[in-house]
Write a protein that holds these residues in place. Structure first.
Motif, mmCIF file in Angstrom:
data_model
loop_
_atom_site.group_PDB
_atom_site.id
_atom_site.type_symbol
_atom_site.label_atom_id
_atom_site.label_comp_id
_atom_site.label_asym_id
_atom_site.label_seq_id
_atom_site.Cartn_x
_atom_site.Cartn_y
_atom_site.Cartn_z
ATOM 1 N N MET A 1 0.881 -1.223 0.060
ATOM 2 C CA MET A 1 0.148 0.210 0.000
ATOM 3 C C MET A 1 0.798 1.490 -0.083
ATOM 4 N N SER A 2 0.529 2.201 -0.956
ATOM 5 C CA SER A 2 1.502 3.466 -1.038
ATOM 6 C C SER A 2 1.175 4.335 0.300
ATOM 7 N N GLN A 3 2.042 5.013 0.759
ATOM 8 C CA GLN A 3 1.891 5.722 1.932
ATOM 9 C C GLN A 3 0.700 6.888 1.691
ATOM 10 N N GLY A 4 0.385 7.417 0.375
ATOM 11 C CA GLY A 4 -0.687 8.387 0.154
ATOM 12 C C GLY A 4 -1.960 7.689 0.517
ATOM 13 N N GLN A 5 -2.138 6.355 -0.026
ATOM 14 C CA GLN A 5 -3.340 5.582 0.407
ATOM 15 C C GLN A 5 -3.751 5.478 1.870
ATOM 16 N N HIS A 6 -2.410 4.980 2.457
ATOM 17 C CA HIS A 6 -2.618 4.958 3.852
ATOM 18 C C HIS A 6 -3.028 6.182 4.598
ATOM 19 N N TRP A 7 -2.704 7.366 4.345
ATOM 20 C CA TRP A 7 -3.323 8.423 4.743
ATOM 21 C C TRP A 7 -4.695 8.852 4.346
ATOM 22 N N ARG A 8 -4.680 8.639 3.270
ATOM 23 C CA ARG A 8 -6.235 8.840 2.641
ATOM 24 C C ARG A 8 -7.139 7.860 3.427
ATOM 25 N N GLU A 9 -6.899 6.543 3.689
ATOM 26 C CA GLU A 9 -7.808 5.908 4.296
ATOM 27 C C GLU A 9 -7.963 6.157 5.832
ATOM 28 N N GLN A 10 -6.734 6.744 6.539
ATOM 29 C CA GLN A 10 -7.078 7.042 7.776
ATOM 30 C C GLN A 10 -7.830 8.554 8.007
ATOM 31 N N LEU A 11 -7.459 9.264 6.926
ATOM 32 C CA LEU A 11 -8.352 10.408 6.834
ATOM 33 C C LEU A 11 -9.918 10.305 6.858
ATOM 34 N N LEU A 24 -7.281 15.774 12.969
ATOM 35 C CA LEU A 24 -6.297 16.922 13.111
ATOM 36 C C LEU A 24 -4.948 16.091 13.207
ATOM 37 N N LYS A 25 -5.040 15.157 13.898
ATOM 38 C CA LYS A 25 -3.850 14.360 14.464
ATOM 39 C C LYS A 25 -3.419 13.528 12.998
ATOM 40 N N VAL A 26 -4.108 13.080 12.323
ATOM 41 C CA VAL A 26 -3.715 12.365 10.819
ATOM 42 C C VAL A 26 -3.114 13.534 10.107
ATOM 43 N N ILE A 27 -3.935 14.644 10.159
ATOM 44 C CA ILE A 27 -3.265 15.724 9.355
ATOM 45 C C ILE A 27 -1.980 16.335 9.580
ATOM 46 N N ARG A 28 -1.657 16.226 11.199
ATOM 47 C CA ARG A 28 -0.467 16.836 11.678
ATOM 48 C C ARG A 28 0.477 15.555 11.063
ATOM 49 N N SER A 29 0.326 14.361 11.159
ATOM 50 C CA SER A 29 1.153 13.386 10.878
ATOM 51 C C SER A 29 1.764 13.515 9.352
ATOM 52 N N ALA A 30 0.471 13.512 8.496
ATOM 53 C CA ALA A 30 0.738 13.484 7.108
ATOM 54 C C ALA A 30 1.563 14.687 6.639
ATOM 55 N N VAL A 31 1.344 15.828 7.244
ATOM 56 C CA VAL A 31 2.097 17.072 7.023
ATOM 57 C C VAL A 31 3.647 16.718 6.956
ATOM 58 N N ALA A 32 3.729 16.294 8.371
ATOM 59 C CA ALA A 32 5.155 16.050 8.909
ATOM 60 C C ALA A 32 5.948 15.131 8.003
ATOM 61 N N GLU A 33 5.082 14.005 7.504
ATOM 62 C CA GLU A 33 5.920 12.945 6.549
ATOM 63 C C GLU A 33 5.773 13.120 5.315
ATOM 64 N N GLY A 38 -2.617 14.695 -3.973
ATOM 65 C CA GLY A 38 -4.160 14.102 -3.592
ATOM 66 C C GLY A 38 -4.155 14.219 -2.042
ATOM 67 N N ASP A 39 -3.416 14.035 -1.090
ATOM 68 C CA ASP A 39 -3.589 14.089 0.228
ATOM 69 C C ASP A 39 -4.042 15.483 0.441
ATOM 70 N N TYR A 40 -3.294 16.399 0.166
ATOM 71 C CA TYR A 40 -3.598 17.789 0.364
ATOM 72 C C TYR A 40 -4.964 18.317 0.119
ATOM 73 N N THR A 41 -5.180 17.673 -1.303
ATOM 74 C CA THR A 41 -6.590 17.956 -1.917
ATOM 75 C C THR A 41 -7.835 17.572 -0.991
ATOM 76 N N LEU A 42 -7.418 16.252 -0.552
ATOM 77 C CA LEU A 42 -8.467 15.657 0.349
ATOM 78 C C LEU A 42 -8.459 16.326 1.719
ATOM 79 N N MET A 43 -7.329 16.525 2.172
ATOM 80 C CA MET A 43 -7.216 17.242 3.691
ATOM 81 C C MET A 43 -7.969 18.524 3.694
ATOM 82 N N SER A 44 -7.897 19.436 2.685
ATOM 83 C CA SER A 44 -8.210 20.785 2.654
ATOM 84 C C SER A 44 -9.703 20.616 2.670
ATOM 85 N N ARG A 45 -10.246 19.645 1.929
ATOM 86 C CA ARG A 45 -11.749 19.426 1.477
ATOM 87 C C ARG A 45 -12.272 18.950 2.988
ATOM 88 N N LEU A 46 -11.647 18.170 3.543
ATOM 89 C CA LEU A 46 -12.336 17.806 4.865
ATOM 90 C C LEU A 46 -12.326 18.870 6.005
#
Lengths: 650, 86
Positions: A1-11, A24-33, A38-46
């Motif tokens: 599983m790609s890192q991106g997909q990993h974040w997306r599922e958690q988000l 917010l915790k997932v967002i902070r981790s995703a941003v740090a790593e 696609g992640d940024y697009t999803l996070m901003s929408r959420l």
């Protein structure tokens, strides 16, 4: 599983459960790593979906941002929303037109006014400010270049001065990016006095100076970022020409993060305390095992990496950041290390305001430290190489900013602290520089208190002097700093910028008061602010706050005493105060009742708040006997000074 | 093999986030006209995202014509990107 997909599922999961805190915790981790596009697009929408109220409940500060621009910003806005959320802000953004930025900024009416922003960000390009610069530079005529620089500076000055005249929003102005490659070629640009890079830098310097003059404004140096990441790739000329996108997509994240750091300094004070671990952080190796002689520090590699970090801490201390040691060690070993390796260390034990060297949990040490220094945990930063310790502190004391030191790459220590932006600030005040002396004095006072027979005797022995001055001369930057950072002893926690304070000072019946306090141990500087208005016989105390480190010595009573006398001199017979409870201002909850105020009927506002009144005819607030007062207030009408001076005479 | 599977998974996920649809809806036939979030801004975001993800630079003159997923895939292949093994 790609890192991106990993974040997306958690988000998606956190969003589906409606759990904003874990989102917010997932967002902070995703941003740090390093999240992807696609992640940024999803996070901003959420983030947009959770809405202002929920974001605010989850601890994010909502900020309405209006972006005046001449370039395409829409593409990086999702990145800005996400980076800002990771730093504690929830942005609501509106973007102006490409060609209408000047009109938007200069007009008292229109889209900008209607949006009522807390912050205006102005993003532009050399082409729109000093479009004639490359042509002027190409002629080789310095006078032409000078004229173009002046024209560019004047364009900015006219726009931003008019903006500040009409609007109170904070302002972030992006500087110009030095064009690259230069029209004269590298050698020509480097050597010629009126080169393109010198001319552009001159305009930038003037914009920065303008921001300092305007107040509540910061200059954002895009050129520095471009240089850091590489000029050749920073701008994708193809996309700039195609759709006026002035930054290459690969830099959206670092660009948005840098913008966020600048936004942060406009709204929040820097962290105050840097707590450093010792082993494999302040020095290499483990003192308990390697012995003081074996730890790595000094002029040779890799000891010089640690020494560079020590020097950086010393530099932070010079501008008022308090240093503390938080380490699991035997104190005896540590003291010996500082003694026998003094030549190799850039710090001494005296540079630290407190040493927490023991085997107890670091979370406990940090809480003790917060109590000793009377500071909130959210002003603390911990730097530690141990990932388990870091995570434990993150979970047990969530307010503390934890930075994990790169154990295998000690040359990155300083960079890691700098990159956090925790100690970024627009200006360094005299109070900042004096802060660590003040905290030392605090410790001496505590000793005296332990020796004194009674509290009264102790307070009298301090020889406290309160000096009342205009909040405009505190100086104003200090007033605004206090208004925006004071949490604990702050009755209403209203955050104001320079223009609001100025209007309190200028209004008839208005008062913008600052209080300086000193005692036999030192000068605490300006530590109290009050903003009041007297009208129709009532003096309303809009803002009253005191730096938490002077609470408990009657200084707050002296402040109220002064306000009451000032109000009475304007003919007021009532003081009206209010208390707006927040998560942090419990220490001043009983301030008004304690001074004889009675609860008044609530004014029907939306916020939960308690209103109080004091009838001055029946009770005049008193000055504590152990406090001396002085006054130097120029923005006051004559009678009040006279009245107060009479009081002194008695 | 259904149509959706012809689009590599990473591309499906990426475009799904940008166009605010589910990955299963990202088929080669998906086009701007039939996708509300695929407006001019969404189009630019998709182009930038694809360039980043696949390390390519698309000629701006071609950008306006790439209005379906199939056309985007074709353009990537013409730039030497192999979309078969994802």
């Amino acid at each position: 599983m790609s890192q991106g997909q990993h974040w997306r599922e958690q988000l998606h999961e956190a969003a589906a459960q409606g759990d904003t805190a874990s989102l917010l915790k997932v967002i902070r981790s995703a941003v740090a790593e390093r999240a992807d596009v696609g992640d940024y697009t999803l996070m901003s929408r959420l983030l947009k979906r959770i809405g202002r109220d929920e974001a605010s409940r989850a601890g994010l500060r909502p900020v309405r941002v209006y972006i005046a621009r001449s370039v395409t910003v829409e593409s990086w806005l999702p990145y800005l929303a996400v980076e800002a959320a990771a730093a504690g802000f929830w942005l609501e953004t509106k973007v102006g037109g490409y060609g209408s930025f000047a009109q938007e900024l200069m007009s008292p009416e229109g889209a900008l006014r209607d949006f009522n922003p807390d912050l205006v960000v102005f993003v532009t390009d050399v082409e729109d400010v000093a479009g004639g610069l490359p042509d002027a530079c190409a002629t080789g005529k310095p006078e032409l270049v000078r004229a173009e620089v002046e024209r560019g500076v004047k364009t900015m000055e006219d726009m931003l001065t008019a903006f500040r005249h009409h609007h109170r929003a904070r302002l972030l102005v992006q500087g110009l990016c030095v064009p690259d490659p230069p029209v004269l070629g590298d050698a020509g640009d480097a050597n010629w006095e009126a080169s393109e890079s010198r001319a552009t830098q001159r305009i930038n310097e003037q914009i920065a100076a303008l921001c300092r003059r305007l107040g509540d404004a910061a200059f954002f140096d895009e050129n520095r970022l471009a240089s850091r990441f590489g000029k050749a790739r920073w701008r994708d000329e193809r996309m700039f020409r195609y759709c006026r996108l002035s930054i290459a997509a690969e830099f959206f994240a670092p660009y948005a993060r840098a913008l966020t750091h600048s936004i942060k300094v406009l709204f929040l004070p820097p962290h105050k305390v840097l707590c450093t671990d010792l082993d494999n952080t302040l020095w290499g190796g483990i003192v308990g095992e390697d012995k003081p002689s074996g730890i790595l520090t000094g002029t040779d590699f890799p000891g010089n990496c640690y020494r560079t970090y020590q020097r950086y801490l010393k530099q932070l201390a010079a501008r008022g950041i308090l240093l503390a040691v938080v380490s699991k060690n035997n104190e005896k070993d540590v003291r010996e290390a500082f003694r026998v390796r003094a030549q190799d260390l850039a710090l001494t034990l005296d540079d630290f305001i407190s040493l927490k060297i023991s085997w107890q949990d670091k979370a406990v040490s940090l809480r003790e430290l917060a109590q000793e220094l009377s500071l909130g945990l959210d002003s603390f930063v911990l730097i530690d190489d141990d990932s388990v310790e870091c995570e434990a502190v993150r979970q047990q004391v969530p307010g503390v900013l934890v930075i994990q030191a790169p154990r295998e790459e000690p040359w990155r220590l300083t960079e890691c602290v700098m990159a956090s932006g925790a100690f970024d600030t627009l200006s360094v005040t005299a109070e900042d520089r004096a802060r660590s002396d003040e905290y030392r004095a605090q410790a001496q006072r505590a000793q005296l208190e332990n020796r004194a027979a009674s509290r009264e005797e102790f307070l009298a022995s301090l020889q406290i002097v309160c000096r009342f001055i205009s909040a405009l001369e505190a100086p104003l930057s200090r007033t605004v700093q206090l208004i925006n950072k004071t949490n604990q002893f702050n009755l209403t926690t209203r955050r104001y910028g320079t223009s609001e304070v100025e209007s309190f000072a200028a209004d008839p019946g208005g008062l913008a008061l600052a209080l300086r306090a000193r005692d036999r141990f030192g000068d605490a500087g300006v530590i109290g602010i009050a903003l009041c208005r007297t009208q129709d016989g009532t003096c309303t105390i809009d803002t009253l706050l005191l730096s938490c480190r002077v609470i408990g010595r009657g200084i707050e009573s002296a402040l109220l005493w002064y306000i009451a006398r000032w109000a009475a001199s304007l003919g007021a017979n009532r003081l009206a105060g209010e208390y707006i409870p927040t998560a942090k201002n419990q220490p001043c909850a009983d301030f008004y009742p304690r001074h004889g105020f009675r609860p008044a009927r609530e004014a029907g506002g939306k916020q939960s708040r308690i209103c109080y009144v004091l009838d001055l005819a029946t009770q005049m607030p008193e000055k504590p006997a152990w406090i001396q007062t002085e006054e130097d207030l120029n923005n006051e009408p004559g009678p009040s000074c006279a009245r107060v001076n009479e009081e002194f005479a008695r | 093999m259904n149509q959706a599977q012809a689009v590599p998974e990473s591309m499906r996920n990426l475009l799904a986030e940008i166009f605010e649809i589910s990955p299963a809806e990202v088929t080669p036939g998906l086009s701007a006209g039939a996708t509300p979030a695929w407006d001019s801004f969404g189009h630019l975001q998709a182009i930038l995202a694809i360039e980043e993800a696949y390390g390519v630079r698309i000629d701006p003159q071609k950008v306006p014509e790439l209005t379906s997923v199939g056309q985007l895939m074709q353009e990537l292949e013409s730039l030497g990107v192999s979309l078969n093994h994802d």
